[in-house]
Design a protein around this motif. Structure first.
Motif, PDB file in Angstrom:
ATOM      1  N   GLY A 130       0.813  -1.216   0.000  1.00  0.00           N
ATOM      2  CA  GLY A 130       0.000   0.000   0.000  1.00  0.00           C
ATOM      3  C   GLY A 130       0.844   1.263   0.000  1.00  0.00           C
ATOM      4  O   GLY A 130       0.495   2.247   0.636  1.00  0.00           O
ATOM      5  N   THR A 131       1.973   1.216  -0.723  1.00  0.00           N
ATOM      6  CA  THR A 131       2.877   2.371  -0.746  1.00  0.00           C
ATOM      7  C   THR A 131       3.209   2.781  -2.175  1.00  0.00           C
ATOM      8  O   THR A 131       3.006   2.027  -3.122  1.00  0.00           O
ATOM      9  CB  THR A 131       4.204   2.050  -0.019  1.00  0.00           C
ATOM     10  N   VAL A 132       3.741   3.991  -2.280  1.00  0.00           N
ATOM     11  CA  VAL A 132       4.337   4.493  -3.511  1.00  0.00           C
ATOM     12  C   VAL A 132       5.755   4.898  -3.150  1.00  0.00           C
ATOM     13  O   VAL A 132       5.968   5.633  -2.181  1.00  0.00           O
ATOM     14  CB  VAL A 132       3.547   5.684  -4.086  1.00  0.00           C
ATOM     15  N   THR A 133       6.724   4.392  -3.906  1.00  0.00           N
ATOM     16  CA  THR A 133       8.136   4.674  -3.639  1.00  0.00           C
ATOM     17  C   THR A 133       8.670   5.623  -4.695  1.00  0.00           C
ATOM     18  O   THR A 133       8.447   5.414  -5.895  1.00  0.00           O
ATOM     19  CB  THR A 133       8.963   3.371  -3.647  1.00  0.00           C
ATOM     20  N   ARG A 134       9.399   6.653  -4.235  1.00  0.00           N
ATOM     21  CA  ARG A 134      10.070   7.571  -5.164  1.00  0.00           C
ATOM     22  C   ARG A 134      11.508   7.104  -5.325  1.00  0.00           C
ATOM     23  O   ARG A 134      12.208   6.891  -4.324  1.00  0.00           O
ATOM     24  CB  ARG A 134      10.034   9.003  -4.640  1.00  0.00           C
ATOM     25  N   LEU A 135      11.953   6.933  -6.572  1.00  0.00           N
ATOM     26  CA  LEU A 135      13.326   6.528  -6.859  1.00  0.00           C
ATOM     27  C   LEU A 135      14.084   7.673  -7.510  1.00  0.00           C
ATOM     28  O   LEU A 135      13.518   8.445  -8.288  1.00  0.00           O
ATOM     29  CB  LEU A 135      13.346   5.325  -7.808  1.00  0.00           C
ATOM     30  N   HIS A 136      15.377   7.752  -7.206  1.00  0.00           N
ATOM     31  CA  HIS A 136      16.235   8.747  -7.840  1.00  0.00           C
ATOM     32  C   HIS A 136      16.381   8.366  -9.316  1.00  0.00           C
ATOM     33  O   HIS A 136      16.659   7.205  -9.630  1.00  0.00           O
ATOM     34  CB  HIS A 136      17.599   8.783  -7.150  1.00  0.00           C
ATOM     35  N   PRO A 137      16.207   9.310 -10.243  1.00  0.00           N
ATOM     36  CA  PRO A 137      16.188   8.959 -11.667  1.00  0.00           C
ATOM     37  C   PRO A 137      17.525   8.467 -12.233  1.00  0.00           C
ATOM     38  O   PRO A 137      17.539   7.790 -13.257  1.00  0.00           O
ATOM     39  CB  PRO A 137      15.742  10.253 -12.354  1.00  0.00           C
ATOM     40  N   VAL A 148       0.001   4.995   1.043  1.00  0.00           N
ATOM     41  CA  VAL A 148      -1.249   5.473   0.476  1.00  0.00           C
ATOM     42  C   VAL A 148      -2.420   4.562   0.845  1.00  0.00           C
ATOM     43  O   VAL A 148      -3.575   4.921   0.639  1.00  0.00           O
ATOM     44  CB  VAL A 148      -1.167   5.618  -1.062  1.00  0.00           C
ATOM     45  N   GLY A 149      -2.124   3.384   1.348  1.00  0.00           N
ATOM     46  CA  GLY A 149      -3.170   2.440   1.747  1.00  0.00           C
ATOM     47  C   GLY A 149      -3.721   1.674   0.573  1.00  0.00           C
ATOM     48  O   GLY A 149      -3.400   1.928  -0.583  1.00  0.00           O
ATOM     49  N   GLY A 150      -4.541   0.699   0.863  1.00  0.00           N
ATOM     50  CA  GLY A 150      -5.159  -0.112  -0.178  1.00  0.00           C
ATOM     51  C   GLY A 150      -4.116  -0.904  -0.941  1.00  0.00           C
ATOM     52  O   GLY A 150      -3.057  -1.248  -0.415  1.00  0.00           O
TER      53      GLY A 150
END
Length: 158
Positions: A130-137, A148-150
């Protein structure tokens, strides 16, 4: 009596509009077992092939121009100016492929699914956590995890 006339005037132009013809199949491309994700950029179509563990770059005619081996479960794709990103859900990995050199970097993300480039970063959904991960480009290192849940799947930018 004015209201029915107004509705009729709106419906007439809609009913007279032409419906576009259905799309026609122009080529069948042999990709391997279980093509999964698609992305387009710079006149090429990129395909993640789940069972073959490959990312293919196809030209406008459907011919395979490049093949990158990334490991089984290659699926959703994002293509940036410098890299192709592919999620590998059952491998808990996101692979960054340098478009110029073919060099690969692997980011560990639990059950990654959707991937998109937005706001100067790569964003990956994780269905199970239930997450969103930001990665370095450039480095593919995780820089932030947002709960974010769900069970988030697809992601897009607008």
């Amino acid at each position: 009596m004015l209201l029915p006339l107004a509705v009729l005037l709106v419906l007439v132009p809609i009913a007279a509009a032409k419906i576009p013809p259905p799309p026609e199949q122009s080529a069948v491309v042999q990709t391997g077992r279980a093509p999964c994700g698609l992305a387009a950029r710079d006149g090429a179509l990129w395909v993640g092939v789940y069972e073959a563990g490959a990312v293919l770059r196809l030209d406008r005619t459907g011919r395979v121009q490049q093949r990158f081996r990334v490991g089984r479960y290659a699926c959703q794709l994002a293509v940036t100016e410098s890299a192709v990103w592919v999620t590998r859900d059952n491998a808990n990995a996101v692979v960054r492929i340098d478009r110029r050199t073919g060099r690969k970097r692997v980011a560990r993300v639990s059950s990654p699914y959707g991937v998109v480039e937005a706001a100067g970063a790569i964003w990956v959904t994780s269905f199970e956590t239930g997450t969103v991960t930001r990665l370095h480009p450039r480095t593919a290192r995780p820089t932030r995890v947002v709960r974010v849940g769900g069970n988030p799947t697809g992601v897009t930018r607008c």
